[in-house]
Scaffold this active site. Structure first.
Site, PDB file in Angstrom:
ATOM      1  N   LYS A 160      -4.397   7.851   6.348  1.00  0.00           N
ATOM      2  CA  LYS A 160      -3.781   7.850   7.708  1.00  0.00           C
ATOM      3  C   LYS A 160      -2.438   7.924   8.908  1.00  0.00           C
ATOM      4  O   LYS A 160      -2.431   8.468   9.757  1.00  0.00           O
ATOM      5  CB  LYS A 160      -3.599   6.172   8.270  1.00  0.00           C
ATOM      6  CG  LYS A 160      -4.092   5.163   7.840  1.00  0.00           C
ATOM      7  CD  LYS A 160      -4.435   3.705   8.598  1.00  0.00           C
ATOM      8  CE  LYS A 160      -5.476   3.024   7.884  1.00  0.00           C
ATOM      9  NZ  LYS A 160      -5.395   2.827   6.421  1.00  0.00           N
TER      10      LYS A 160
ATOM     11  N   TYR B 155      -6.605  -3.537  13.324  1.00  0.00           N
ATOM     12  CA  TYR B 155      -7.022  -1.950  13.066  1.00  0.00           C
ATOM     13  C   TYR B 155      -8.728  -2.696  13.074  1.00  0.00           C
ATOM     14  O   TYR B 155      -9.648  -1.790  12.356  1.00  0.00           O
ATOM     15  CB  TYR B 155      -7.197  -2.058  11.322  1.00  0.00           C
ATOM     16  CG  TYR B 155      -6.148  -1.274  10.608  1.00  0.00           C
ATOM     17  CD1 TYR B 155      -5.335   0.630  10.970  1.00  0.00           C
ATOM     18  CD2 TYR B 155      -4.626  -2.434  10.695  1.00  0.00           C
ATOM     19  CE1 TYR B 155      -4.323   0.159  10.642  1.00  0.00           C
ATOM     20  CE2 TYR B 155      -3.448  -1.139   9.798  1.00  0.00           C
ATOM     21  CZ  TYR B 155      -3.336  -0.775  10.070  1.00  0.00           C
ATOM     22  OH  TYR B 155      -2.341   0.041   9.683  1.00  0.00           O
TER      23      TYR B 155
ATOM     24  N   ASP C 135       0.714  -1.120  -0.233  1.00  0.00           N
ATOM     25  CA  ASP C 135      -0.084  -0.362   0.404  1.00  0.00           C
ATOM     26  C   ASP C 135       0.253   1.358  -0.081  1.00  0.00           C
ATOM     27  O   ASP C 135       0.832   1.919   0.811  1.00  0.00           O
ATOM     28  CB  ASP C 135      -0.817  -0.174   1.372  1.00  0.00           C
ATOM     29  CG  ASP C 135      -1.637   0.746   1.139  1.00  0.00           C
ATOM     30  OD1 ASP C 135      -2.583   1.216   0.425  1.00  0.00           O
ATOM     31  OD2 ASP C 135      -2.084   1.753   2.918  1.00  0.00           O
TER      32      ASP C 135
ATOM     33  N   GLU D 267       3.240  -8.046   7.122  1.00  0.00           N
ATOM     34  CA  GLU D 267       2.076  -9.016   6.868  1.00  0.00           C
ATOM     35  C   GLU D 267       2.685  -9.520   6.208  1.00  0.00           C
ATOM     36  O   GLU D 267       1.785  -9.525   5.186  1.00  0.00           O
ATOM     37  CB  GLU D 267       1.413  -7.427   6.804  1.00  0.00           C
ATOM     38  CG  GLU D 267       1.333  -6.597   7.677  1.00  0.00           C
ATOM     39  CD  GLU D 267      -0.251  -5.724   7.554  1.00  0.00           C
ATOM     40  OE1 GLU D 267      -1.172  -5.786   5.958  1.00  0.00           O
ATOM     41  OE2 GLU D 267      -0.442  -4.946   7.631  1.00  0.00           O
TER      42      GLU D 267
ATOM     43  N   GLU E 120       0.950  -0.989  14.041  1.00  0.00           N
ATOM     44  CA  GLU E 120       0.646  -0.424  13.291  1.00  0.00           C
ATOM     45  C   GLU E 120      -1.276  -0.165  13.964  1.00  0.00           C
ATOM     46  O   GLU E 120      -1.685  -1.494  14.130  1.00  0.00           O
ATOM     47  CB  GLU E 120       0.527  -0.624  11.654  1.00  0.00           C
ATOM     48  CG  GLU E 120       1.599  -0.705  11.185  1.00  0.00           C
ATOM     49  CD  GLU E 120       1.316  -0.997   9.877  1.00  0.00           C
ATOM     50  OE1 GLU E 120      -0.245  -0.803   9.285  1.00  0.00           O
ATOM     51  OE2 GLU E 120       1.636  -1.257   8.739  1.00  0.00           O
TER      52      GLU E 120
HETATM   53  C1  GCB Z   1      -1.705  -2.057   7.292  1.00  0.00           C
HETATM   54  C2  GCB Z   1       0.288  -2.182   5.771  1.00  0.00           C
HETATM   55  C3  GCB Z   1       0.487  -0.721   5.944  1.00  0.00           C
HETATM   56  C4  GCB Z   1      -1.107  -0.023   5.211  1.00  0.00           C
HETATM   57  C5  GCB Z   1      -1.906  -0.150   6.396  1.00  0.00           C
HETATM   58  C6  GCB Z   1      -2.953   0.755   5.494  1.00  0.00           C
HETATM   59  O1  GCB Z   1      -1.705  -3.413   7.449  1.00  0.00           O
HETATM   60  O2  GCB Z   1       1.340  -2.812   6.965  1.00  0.00           O
HETATM   61  O3  GCB Z   1       1.129  -0.877   4.486  1.00  0.00           O
HETATM   62  O4  GCB Z   1      -0.648   1.145   5.079  1.00  0.00           O
HETATM   63  O5  GCB Z   1      -2.323  -0.941   6.679  1.00  0.00           O
HETATM   64  O6  GCB Z   1      -3.339   1.268   5.881  1.00  0.00           O
HETATM   65  O7  GCB Z   1      -3.732   0.121   5.052  1.00  0.00           O
END
Ligand code: GCB
Length: 598
Positions: free
Chosen positions: A569, A469, A160, A414, A505
């Protein structure tokens, strides 16, 4: 690999600046044979994608050509001359005066070669570079070309962030004597007030002398030979946010004449994972900070000195003590800054996205031409990148081993750790990493879908790192539910594995300036509410030893229906303006000491 250095015995010619540039016409032709024609200006270092208003350049898939020339000074005539690229993304071939001089795959690590034999000392030497941004199942990171018709093709990548390409980091030519210092390896140990410095010098020379100097330039230890142990009395430790650096001066003599010298700075500090703690200098450390990116306006992933110093200033302002080099090794210059500023770093390899299912779109699961669905395979059935993954771990560790700021290696971000085959894929890579650097702990960052009982890789690592998340991708907008899920899951990991946990994260997309009295998705208020909830859970778990918000700043990604002009983010915008949540973190982190928080 040593960082280029100018000193009594070594000289450097910087090759940054404006290079000639043109896109490849797709034929991968022999443009290196003659000077390029019909070129445009291209800055180095920089990604080429966002410099011009031309969609063909922005979206380009394939090769591109760079060219410039260089005159050598008289004084270099009997020297060993090395051409070195900080990083070219993702593959490079380099010709000097039309002859192939070096080749490299891997977009985030340096490469160099002795090019003395290719250079004409009386001539303006032409350097031609072919840069290729394509990825496949053998590369790290992985990607795939989809070719529907001759003209309709796209490069799918399983991560991403925008696939910025070009000569992204500085280029230099430097010279040394023919007998030279190839590498300097330094590890340290601390015992009471004494620091021990173990060194190994790679060189063909036999008369090697070492001096260790403190920050005032005072001599604190002396040695000789290719390897040995020096001790520093009343040593000053390298501490998070309180860095102290020594300099090891290595000199090589021939018949009592100095012929090569190299100064490597290092810190004396220890790192250890013990029970559910991460000890730096024997004290339990708490990670507060971010996953970052090398990403900015115009230059893309190009090395950006002013921006990097600005970022360190913001890290200090907000009270952070650490970051992860998500999702690739960052420029060496950034690690030098971290060493100097006392910022702790988790050094990550470019093995991101070994988890294609996270990124599949309708286009890839349906064959429009034959009108039938395509079954997506498990990544471990198709990945052919294990050898390159090992190679990039080696390149990263050889480059970064002496940085005191780096306290842990992250082997991958990941991966599909819960798919059959993950253990077999990672075991040799983790073993290799440990054998190359037994002094640092190892982690693999786990994705949302991997659970304590399904991950096959947790047994290989020292610290469990989780990207979570709840409240965003899962239980969207339902923070009360997110709290229960997060708390339960964290307890599950600890109960089953008894290893310390860092949340590497957590974060939500937030549009700067989008505010509301009700904390709705995408508002600044929601970002605050989400962080507050996560912090409440974190503070209730003793085994949770760190929090890295995703992300430090908004950044560019591939275009997509969940990305509005990139990933939002960030706690700062792409231009480094604070969102409201920055003040929340500032308030929290300045109250949390780096040591003994838990
Ligand atoms: C994740 C990834 C990261 C993405 C993030 C997102 O888990 O490690 O590279 O940018 O989520 O914002 O979806």
């Amino acid at each position: 690999m040593l960082y280029p250095q100018r000193n009594k015995t070594r000289e450097i010619i910087e090759l940054d600046g404006i290079w000639n540039f043109k896109l490849d016409d797709g034929q991968e032709n022999r443009l290196y044979e003659n000077p390029l024609t019909d070129t445009m200006m291209m800055p180095v270092p920089a990604s080429y994608n966002d410099i011009y208003d031309d969609p063909k350049i922005h979206h380009h898939i394939g090769g591109a050509w760079y060219e410039r020339s260089v005159y050598l000074p008289e004084s270099w005539s009997d020297k060993r001359i090395v051409l070195r690229f900080g990083a070219v993304t993702h593959h490079a071939k380099v010709w000097i005066n039309g002859q192939l001089a070096l080749e490299h795959s891997g977009g985030y690590t340096p490469f160099e070669a002795d090019v003395s034999n290719f250079l004409d000392k009386d001539y303006n030497n032409r350097i031609t570079v072919w840069v290729d941004n394509r990825l496949d199942f053998t590369s790290v990171p992985m990607g795939k070309m989809f070719q529907v018709t001759e003209d309709i093709k796209w490069l799918k990548y399983y991560f991403d962030f925008y696939n910025y390409a070009g000569i992204n980091r500085p280029v230099v030519m430097y010279c040394t004597d023919q007998l030279f210092i190839e590498d300097v390896n330094i590890t340290t140990e601390v015992e009471k007030n004494n620091g021990y410095v173990d060194y190994v010098i790679d060189t063909k020379a036999s008369d090697v002398r070492l001096l260790v100097k403190d920050m005032e330039g005072k001599l604190v230890a002396k040695g000789s030979g290719l390897k040995g142990r020096l001790s520093i009395e009343n040593v000053k430790l390298w501490q998070p946010l309180n860095a102290y650096l020594y300099t090891c001066v290595v000199e090589v003599y021939h018949e009592e004449q100095l012929i090569d010298a190299y100064e490597e700075s290092f810190g004396v500090r220890s790192v250890e994972v013990l029970n559910d703690q991460f000890l730096i200098n024997g004290k339990p450390f708490y990670f507060k900070g971010f996953g970052k990116h090398e990403d900015s306006d115009i230059v893309g992933r190009g090395y950006n000195e002013a921006l990097n110093i600005r970022d360190f200033s913001l890290l200090k302002w907000i009270g952070a003590n650490s970051f992860r080099t998500s999702h690739y090794p960052y420029a060496e210059e950034i690690l030098k800054m971290a060493d100097r500023e006392g910022i702790v770093v988790i050094g990550e390899s470019p093995a991101v996205g070994l988890n294609m299912n996270l990124f599949q779109t309708k286009d890839e699961t349906f064959d429009y031409i034959n009108l039938k669905p395509i079954k997506y395979p498990s990544v471990w059935e198709v990945a052919e990148c294990q050898d390159n993954h090992i190679k990039v771990m080696e390149e990263m560790i050889k480059r970064d081993k002496n940085h005191p700021s780096i306290v842990m290696w992250c082997v991958a971000n990941e991966p599909a750790s819960d798919d059959k085959g993950a253990y077999e894929y990672f075991k040799p890579i983790v073993n290799f990493t440990r054998s190359l650097d037994p002094s640092r702990p190892i982690t693999i960052v786990e994705y949302n879908g991997a659970l304590p009982m399904t991950s096959e890789v947790t047994k290989l690592v020292d610290v469990v790192c989780l990207n979570r998340y709840y409240g965003w991708y899962l239980a969207t907008g339902k923070l009360d539910l997110a709290e229960i899920l997060l708390s339960k899951e964290l307890d599950g990991w600890y109960q089953m594995h008894k290893k310390p946990i860092i949340i590497t994260e957590y974060g939500v997309d937030t549009l700067h300036g989008n505010t509301d009295t009700i904390a709705k998705l995408w508002t600044e208020e929601f970002q605050e509410a989400y962080l507050n909830l996560y912090h409440k859970v974190f503070d209730s778990k003793k085994f949770l030893i760190g929090e890295h918000v995703w992300n430090f700043a908004d950044f560019a990604t591939a275009e997509g229906i969940t990305r509005v002009d990139g990933n939002k983010k960030g706690i700062f915008t792409r231009n480094r303006k604070p969102k409201k949540a920055a003040y929340l973190l500032k308030d929290r982190w300045h109250k949390i000491d780096s040591f003994y928080y838990k």
